[in-house]
Motif scaffolding. Structure first.
Motif, PDB file in Angstrom:
ATOM      1  N   THR A  10       0.843  -1.210   0.000  1.00 47.31           N
ATOM      2  CA  THR A  10       0.000   0.000   0.000  1.00 47.31           C
ATOM      3  C   THR A  10       0.869   1.247   0.000  1.00 47.31           C
ATOM      4  O   THR A  10       0.594   2.215  -0.726  1.00 47.31           O
ATOM      5  N   CYS A  11       1.902   1.222   0.797  1.00 50.26           N
ATOM      6  CA  CYS A  11       2.822   2.357   0.874  1.00 50.26           C
ATOM      7  C   CYS A  11       3.488   2.602  -0.483  1.00 50.26           C
ATOM      8  O   CYS A  11       3.625   3.752  -0.923  1.00 50.26           O
ATOM      9  N   LEU A  12       3.861   1.529  -1.160  1.00 49.03           N
ATOM     10  CA  LEU A  12       4.490   1.652  -2.480  1.00 49.03           C
ATOM     11  C   LEU A  12       3.537   2.306  -3.486  1.00 49.03           C
ATOM     12  O   LEU A  12       3.912   3.217  -4.230  1.00 49.03           O
ATOM     13  N   LEU A  13       2.304   1.823  -3.527  1.00 50.60           N
ATOM     14  CA  LEU A  13       1.332   2.352  -4.486  1.00 50.60           C
ATOM     15  C   LEU A  13       1.053   3.830  -4.216  1.00 50.60           C
ATOM     16  O   LEU A  13       0.982   4.640  -5.155  1.00 50.60           O
ATOM     17  N   ILE A  14       0.899   4.177  -2.941  1.00 49.15           N
ATOM     18  CA  ILE A  14       0.636   5.580  -2.615  1.00 49.15           C
ATOM     19  C   ILE A  14       1.865   6.436  -2.922  1.00 49.15           C
ATOM     20  O   ILE A  14       1.744   7.568  -3.401  1.00 49.15           O
ATOM     21  N   PHE A  15       3.046   5.882  -2.681  1.00 49.01           N
ATOM     22  CA  PHE A  15       4.277   6.614  -3.001  1.00 49.01           C
ATOM     23  C   PHE A  15       4.355   6.902  -4.500  1.00 49.01           C
ATOM     24  O   PHE A  15       4.734   8.000  -4.921  1.00 49.01           O
ATOM     25  N   LEU A  16       3.958   5.929  -5.338  1.00 49.47           N
ATOM     26  CA  LEU A  16       3.944   6.137  -6.785  1.00 49.47           C
ATOM     27  C   LEU A  16       2.942   7.237  -7.146  1.00 49.47           C
ATOM     28  O   LEU A  16       3.209   8.073  -8.013  1.00 49.47           O
ATOM     29  N   TYR A  17       1.790   7.222  -6.493  1.00 49.09           N
ATOM     30  CA  TYR A  17       0.755   8.246  -6.743  1.00 49.09           C
ATOM     31  C   TYR A  17       1.275   9.636  -6.367  1.00 49.09           C
ATOM     32  O   TYR A  17       1.164  10.584  -7.145  1.00 49.09           O
ATOM     33  N   VAL A  18       1.837   9.746  -5.168  1.00 45.23           N
ATOM     34  CA  VAL A  18       2.333  11.040  -4.685  1.00 45.23           C
ATOM     35  C   VAL A  18       3.486  11.527  -5.561  1.00 45.23           C
ATOM     36  O   VAL A  18       3.554  12.719  -5.919  1.00 45.23           O
ATOM     37  N   ILE A  69       9.764  -8.253  -0.584  1.00 45.12           N
ATOM     38  CA  ILE A  69       9.662  -8.989  -1.853  1.00 45.12           C
ATOM     39  C   ILE A  69       8.194  -9.262  -2.180  1.00 45.12           C
ATOM     40  O   ILE A  69       7.737  -9.064  -3.318  1.00 45.12           O
ATOM     41  N   ALA A  70       7.443  -9.700  -1.162  1.00 44.55           N
ATOM     42  CA  ALA A  70       6.009  -9.953  -1.366  1.00 44.55           C
ATOM     43  C   ALA A  70       5.277  -8.661  -1.724  1.00 44.55           C
ATOM     44  O   ALA A  70       4.372  -8.649  -2.573  1.00 44.55           O
ATOM     45  N   ALA A  71       5.679  -7.552  -1.091  1.00 40.77           N
ATOM     46  CA  ALA A  71       5.028  -6.256  -1.347  1.00 40.77           C
ATOM     47  C   ALA A  71       5.250  -5.809  -2.786  1.00 40.77           C
ATOM     48  O   ALA A  71       4.332  -5.267  -3.433  1.00 40.77           O
ATOM     49  N   ILE A  72       6.463  -5.998  -3.303  1.00 40.30           N
ATOM     50  CA  ILE A  72       6.752  -5.614  -4.689  1.00 40.30           C
ATOM     51  C   ILE A  72       5.883  -6.427  -5.649  1.00 40.30           C
ATOM     52  O   ILE A  72       5.331  -5.894  -6.618  1.00 40.30           O
ATOM     53  N   VAL A  73       5.758  -7.729  -5.365  1.00 35.97           N
ATOM     54  CA  VAL A  73       4.913  -8.593  -6.207  1.00 35.97           C
ATOM     55  C   VAL A  73       3.456  -8.121  -6.147  1.00 35.97           C
ATOM     56  O   VAL A  73       2.765  -8.029  -7.178  1.00 35.97           O
ATOM     57  N   GLU A  86       8.196   2.249 -13.274  1.00 38.00           N
ATOM     58  CA  GLU A  86       8.433   3.176 -12.166  1.00 38.00           C
ATOM     59  C   GLU A  86       8.880   2.440 -10.908  1.00 38.00           C
ATOM     60  O   GLU A  86       9.618   2.996 -10.087  1.00 38.00           O
ATOM     61  N   LEU A  87       8.424   1.199 -10.762  1.00 40.04           N
ATOM     62  CA  LEU A  87       8.819   0.411  -9.585  1.00 40.04           C
ATOM     63  C   LEU A  87      10.279  -0.002  -9.638  1.00 40.04           C
ATOM     64  O   LEU A  87      10.884  -0.314  -8.611  1.00 40.04           O
ATOM     65  N   MET A  88      10.837  -0.045 -10.868  1.00 43.42           N
ATOM     66  CA  MET A  88      12.192  -0.561 -11.041  1.00 43.42           C
ATOM     67  C   MET A  88      13.230   0.550 -11.205  1.00 43.42           C
ATOM     68  O   MET A  88      14.395   0.265 -11.457  1.00 43.42           O
ATOM     69  N   ARG A  89      12.805   1.797 -11.097  1.00 44.19           N
ATOM     70  CA  ARG A  89      13.766   2.888 -11.222  1.00 44.19           C
ATOM     71  C   ARG A  89      14.806   2.793 -10.107  1.00 44.19           C
ATOM     72  O   ARG A  89      14.475   2.429  -8.969  1.00 44.19           O
ATOM     73  N   PRO A  90      16.095   3.121 -10.397  1.00 46.76           N
ATOM     74  CA  PRO A  90      17.142   3.035  -9.356  1.00 46.76           C
ATOM     75  C   PRO A  90      16.772   3.801  -8.090  1.00 46.76           C
ATOM     76  O   PRO A  90      16.993   3.326  -6.974  1.00 46.76           O
ATOM     77  N   ALA A  91      16.208   5.001  -8.263  1.00 46.72           N
ATOM     78  CA  ALA A  91      15.835   5.805  -7.092  1.00 46.72           C
ATOM     79  C   ALA A  91      14.764   5.094  -6.278  1.00 46.72           C
ATOM     80  O   ALA A  91      14.791   5.110  -5.035  1.00 46.72           O
ATOM     81  N   MET A  92      13.817   4.463  -6.985  1.00 48.31           N
ATOM     82  CA  MET A  92      12.762   3.728  -6.290  1.00 48.31           C
ATOM     83  C   MET A  92      13.330   2.520  -5.555  1.00 48.31           C
ATOM     84  O   MET A  92      12.960   2.243  -4.412  1.00 48.31           O
ATOM     85  N   MET A  93      14.244   1.780  -6.209  1.00 45.64           N
ATOM     86  CA  MET A  93      14.832   0.599  -5.580  1.00 45.64           C
ATOM     87  C   MET A  93      15.627   0.991  -4.337  1.00 45.64           C
ATOM     88  O   MET A  93      15.573   0.298  -3.313  1.00 45.64           O
ATOM     89  N   LEU A  94      16.355   2.105  -4.434  1.00 41.82           N
ATOM     90  CA  LEU A  94      17.111   2.578  -3.266  1.00 41.82           C
ATOM     91  C   LEU A  94      16.145   2.943  -2.143  1.00 41.82           C
ATOM     92  O   LEU A  94      16.386   2.610  -0.972  1.00 41.82           O
ATOM     93  N   ALA A  95      15.041   3.620  -2.503  1.00 43.80           N
ATOM     94  CA  ALA A  95      14.048   4.001  -1.496  1.00 43.80           C
ATOM     95  C   ALA A  95      13.444   2.767  -0.843  1.00 43.80           C
ATOM     96  O   ALA A  95      13.184   2.749   0.367  1.00 43.80           O
ATOM     97  N   LEU A  96      13.231   1.717  -1.645  1.00 46.04           N
ATOM     98  CA  LEU A  96      12.659   0.478  -1.106  1.00 46.04           C
ATOM     99  C   LEU A  96      13.612  -0.188  -0.114  1.00 46.04           C
ATOM    100  O   LEU A  96      13.185  -0.695   0.927  1.00 46.04           O
ATOM    101  N   VAL A  97      14.894  -0.203  -0.457  1.00 45.51           N
ATOM    102  CA  VAL A  97      15.885  -0.802   0.454  1.00 45.51           C
ATOM    103  C   VAL A  97      15.934  -0.024   1.766  1.00 45.51           C
ATOM    104  O   VAL A  97      15.950  -0.610   2.859  1.00 45.51           O
ATOM    105  N   VAL A  98      15.965   1.309   1.666  1.00 45.03           N
ATOM    106  CA  VAL A  98      15.979   2.151   2.865  1.00 45.03           C
ATOM    107  C   VAL A  98      14.712   1.909   3.682  1.00 45.03           C
ATOM    108  O   VAL A  98      14.755   1.786   4.915  1.00 45.03           O
TER     109      VAL A  98
END
Length: 806
Positions: free
Chosen positions: A33-41, A355-359, A380-392
């Motif tokens: 949910t956080c990922l989807l809203i982050f993409l929206y924002v 991993i489950a959240a990304i799926v 957009e989910l696979m952008r380097p900035a997004m991946m770094l944000a996901l790891v953080v």
């Protein structure tokens, strides 16, 4: 050491599959949910930032108070752009945009309707960074009868983009030479046109009337320009050039100011338009910054609920891990080693959950796009900035969710643990109670917000608008009929099921096609003027839309003088002569250069009707008896709508062969005005459900563990005669008390937040007592349903099994 931590963590997670699954599910759903809203924002915040000089591009707005009128508009007078460049050195360049409307494009033997057409100055490409795929951007919008189109439209009509120099046939009469092909306007732009026509094609673009604001005007400022000082210069310039327009209606600037009137400018950075501007005359529907804030907060709160579940279940199960901690300490483990062990477990769950959240987010993105009206790509989910944000985010979640359990469990004293003095940790944890309360505060606020939003939308759907939008068919592109529009309208009225039909230029459900003008009247103060919306209609408009006539009469063919007749609404009548406007005269400002005016006589006063969003109050409006075949509104009264539409379509084909037949229903067009609010409501209820499900997962885990911890107590109570309802109530009551406490905290916060949201509407509902009651009942029902199953299961267990070891 790390390998040992990892193995132990895996064993512990597999040993407690049920609680591990609860934690994993909650965190995965929360992160998704956080990922989807982050993409929206992220999408909302990216509007118009791709332009090369985005930091120096501003839109010029006008704020006008004149007579009884006030409006803050995202447009400027026709000549303001060129005048600014000429008189103010700090402005490097300007450009203007204006809606053209729609036209028909010949494709083969048919005409195709296109609705996103705009006028643009030749300097358009000097301001906006829209890639030009073919043609010269410097000259593309210079030649008369030329046109610029997007890549998708070039492929639609020619199947390729190598079309510069070719012609498009517009409205069957005009040959427009294609001078450039541009990339499709990015979705993250505050305007969206498919075709651009040179501004020079619009005669009004050279109007010297500075009291008419109809042009979206943009400026490119020179480096390091102080916008505050610039606005002062613009105000002085605007005031200087508005003077002659005021003199045309015998009003001096001094008298204008004495009445409290003023003309002002403001500058909006182009990247702020989408979220920070809600003015009249926007080129397209803007976003809402408050919604972005709300959704961002919801994302964080849902993630917090998931983290709270982890903390709650980990600390609740402390007695199960207490002996493990005691033995480890006796054998020499340091506190930091135990902390690292427990953090390893939380990080492991966090990694799997991510991993489950990304799926989940990847799978649900198309549905989320439909829900939110976005077109976010999976990439957009696979952008380097997004991946770094996901790891953080994963590290933060792992540490946040695991920190308290790690420090809580590692602090156990081995002597007390091994003596069995930490077996009742669940009942004594005030922090767990606080966390449960926090979860339900969030859930209750979302439930409350959802109810208020849907109550407001229902109010909008059922409000008396001053006209009847039900069973009105709107036929589009009727300008293609030319002089035959009136004959077509007459043919429609002969069809069974058609009650009436009207030719008009404006409709209440298409308020972006506004048209304002200034009027004065002898019935008003000598130096007063008012701004009226001016709509051209026929004598059938009022009865077709079922608008109530309060005084006077409707237009009529029997009165030759009705060519200068005017009908005004209540808002206008109040400003003209305190509501006694009937038979009074109005003078419309015409050409400023020769100071011409047109005299009208008021023949009728109609009830106010809403011709814009309910966010705006009804403003003064007038109807003129002028033929305009922009569209035809058809009042129908038949159950078989499908066959009637087919019959109308056949009439169209007979009278307009080769022209596309397009139609909508007025109630659908009205609902489209509130698409953003409807989407907000749907997203709100979706997030509310997600938050409640995650909170209930944690509650379910806690009641399950509470029942496990008190299994022997329950057995003894049953042997001593306690009934199933007694035991169920005992287990459930504490949790329901926490929900009630959450309600006491959530209700004031909810009222404040939703009352602020409602302030955007000039016409709105009140937050009444029943909304609080329904929210409380829903929250209690959800909580009770969650704990009841496990409480009943524990209460109905055979006490022999729980006491056999005693």
């Amino acid at each position: 050491m790390f390998k040992n931590y990892f193995k132990t963590a895996v064993r512990n997670l597999l040993k407690n599959k049920f609680y591990s699954l609860l934690n994993l599910t909650g965190l995965a759903v929360g992160l998704a949910t956080c990922l989807l809203i982050f993409l929206y924002v992220s999408d909302e915040l990216s509007f118009d930032k791709y332009h090369k000089n985005a930091g120096r591009i501003y839109r010029v707005n006008n704020e006008v108070k004149f007579g009884g009128n006030y409006f803050d508009i995202a447009q400027a007078p026709a000549l303001m752009g060129p005048t600014m460049v000429r008189e103010i050195p700090r402005i490097e360049q300007y450009t203007r945009l204006r809606w053209y409307g729609s036209f028909l494009v010949r494709k083969g033997n048919e005409n195709v309707g296109e609705g996103r057409v705009g006028y643009a100055d030749s300097t358009f490409f000097d301001i906006f960074s829209i890639p030009v795929l073919a043609g010269n951007p410097k000259t593309a919008l210079v030649e008369p009868h030329s046109i610029v189109l997007t890549e998708s439209r070039a492929r639609k009509y020619f199947n390729n983009i190598d079309v510069v120099g070719k012609n498009l046939i517009i409205n069957d009469t005009g040959n427009y030479k294609i001078t450039a092909v541009i990339s499709d306007i990015p979705k993250q732009t505050h305007f969206n046109f498919d075709f651009f026509i040179p501004m020079s094609e619009n005669p009004d673009s050279r109007s010297v009337n500075w009291l008419s604001e109809n042009y979206s005007t943009y400026v490119l400022l020179k480096e390091n320009t102080d916008t505050k000082n610039l606005v002062n210069e613009l105000d002085a310039m605007l005031e200087k050039h508005t003077g002659p327009s005021l003199q045309a209606i015998n009003l001096s600037m001094d008298d204008f100011k004495k009445e409290g009137g003023y003309v002002r400018t403001s500058l909006t950075p182009v990247s702020d338009i989408h979220l920070h501007s809600g003015k009249l005359g926007e080129l397209d529907a803007n976003g809402n910054l408050e919604v972005v804030y709300i959704f961002s907060a919801i994302a964080l709160l849902i993630l917090l609920i998931a983290c709270v579940n982890f903390m709650n279940l980990s600390t609740a199960r402390s007695s199960n891990r207490a002996k493990e901690v005691g033995v480890r300490k006796v054998l020499g483990s340091l506190k930091k080693n135990l902390i690292q062990q427990f953090l390893m477990e939380s990080m492991l769950i966090s990694i799997v959950a991510l991993i489950a959240a990304i799926v989940i987010a990847w799978s649900l993105l198309p549905y989320f796009n439909d829900l939110s009206g976005k077109a976010i790509d999976h990439s957009e989910l696979m952008r380097p900035a997004m991946m770094l944000a996901l790891v953080v985010l994963m590290v933060i979640v792992g540490l946040l969710a695991g920190s308290y359990p790690a420090f809580f469990l590692s602090a156990f004293q081995p002597i007390q643990v091994l003596k069995g003095k930490l077996s009742g940790g669940f009942k004594r944890s005030w922090l767990q109670n606080a966390l449960v309360v926090g979860q339900f505060v969030i859930s209750i606020m979302l439930i409350f917000g959802t109810i208020v939003i849907y109550t407001q939308l229902n109010f909008i759907r059922n409000k008396d608008l001053g006209y009847n939008r039900q069973q009105v068919l709107i036929i589009q592109n009727t300008s293609a009929l030319g002089q035959g529009a009136e004959a077509f309208r007459n043919e429609l009225t002969k069809l069974p099921g058609v009650k009436n039909a009207s030719l008009s230029g404006y409709l209440p459900v298409n308020y972006t096609r506004g048209n304002d003008a200034f009027f004065t009247s002898p019935a008003m103060d000598q130096n007063s003027s008012i701004s009226l919306q001016v709509w051209s209609v026929d004598e059938n408009y009022i009865p077709t839309l079922d608008i109530k006539l309060l005084n006077g009469r409707n237009f009529s063919k029997d009165f030759l003088t009705d060519s200068t007749a005017i009908i005004v609404n209540e808002a206008a009548a109040r400003l003209i002569d305190g509501g006694k406007a009937l038979n009074k005269k109005l003078y419309r400002l015409g050409n400023v250069q020769d100071r011409s005016v047109t005299e009208y006589h008021i023949v009728g006063v109609i009830k106010n009707f809403h011709f814009s969003s309910l966010k705006d109050a009804v403003t003064p409006l007038s109807l003129l008896y002028v033929r305009n075949n922009w569209n035809i509104s058809v009042r129908i009264d038949v159950s078989d709508v499908k066959n009637l539409v087919a019959a109308i379509g056949n009439k169209w084909k007979q009278m307009a062969p080769g022209q596309p037949f397009g139609y909508t229903f007025m109630d659908d067009d009205f609902n489209n005005l509130y698409t953003a609010e409807q989407r907000t409501g749907k997203i709100f209820i979706t997030f509310a459900v997600i938050a409640i499900v995650i909170a209930c997962l944690g509650l379910f885990g806690l009641i399950t563990y509470a029942a496990e911890q008190r299994i022997k107590e329950i057995g003894i109570r049953k042997v001593l005669g306690a009934s199933v309802p007694n035991i169920t109530g005992m287990l459930s009551l504490n949790f329901l008390k926490l929900v009630l406490v959450a309600g006491l905290i959530a209700f004031p916060l909810s009222w404040w937040a939703m009352n602020k949201w409602l302030q955007d509407f000039a016409y709105r509902v009140s937050i009444e007592w029943w909304i609080f009651l329904i929210t409380a009942l829903i929250a209690l029902f959800i909580a009770f349903s969650t704990v009841y199953f496990q409480a009943m299961k524990a209460a109905m267990a055979n006490p022999v099994k729980s006491l056999r070891s005693e």
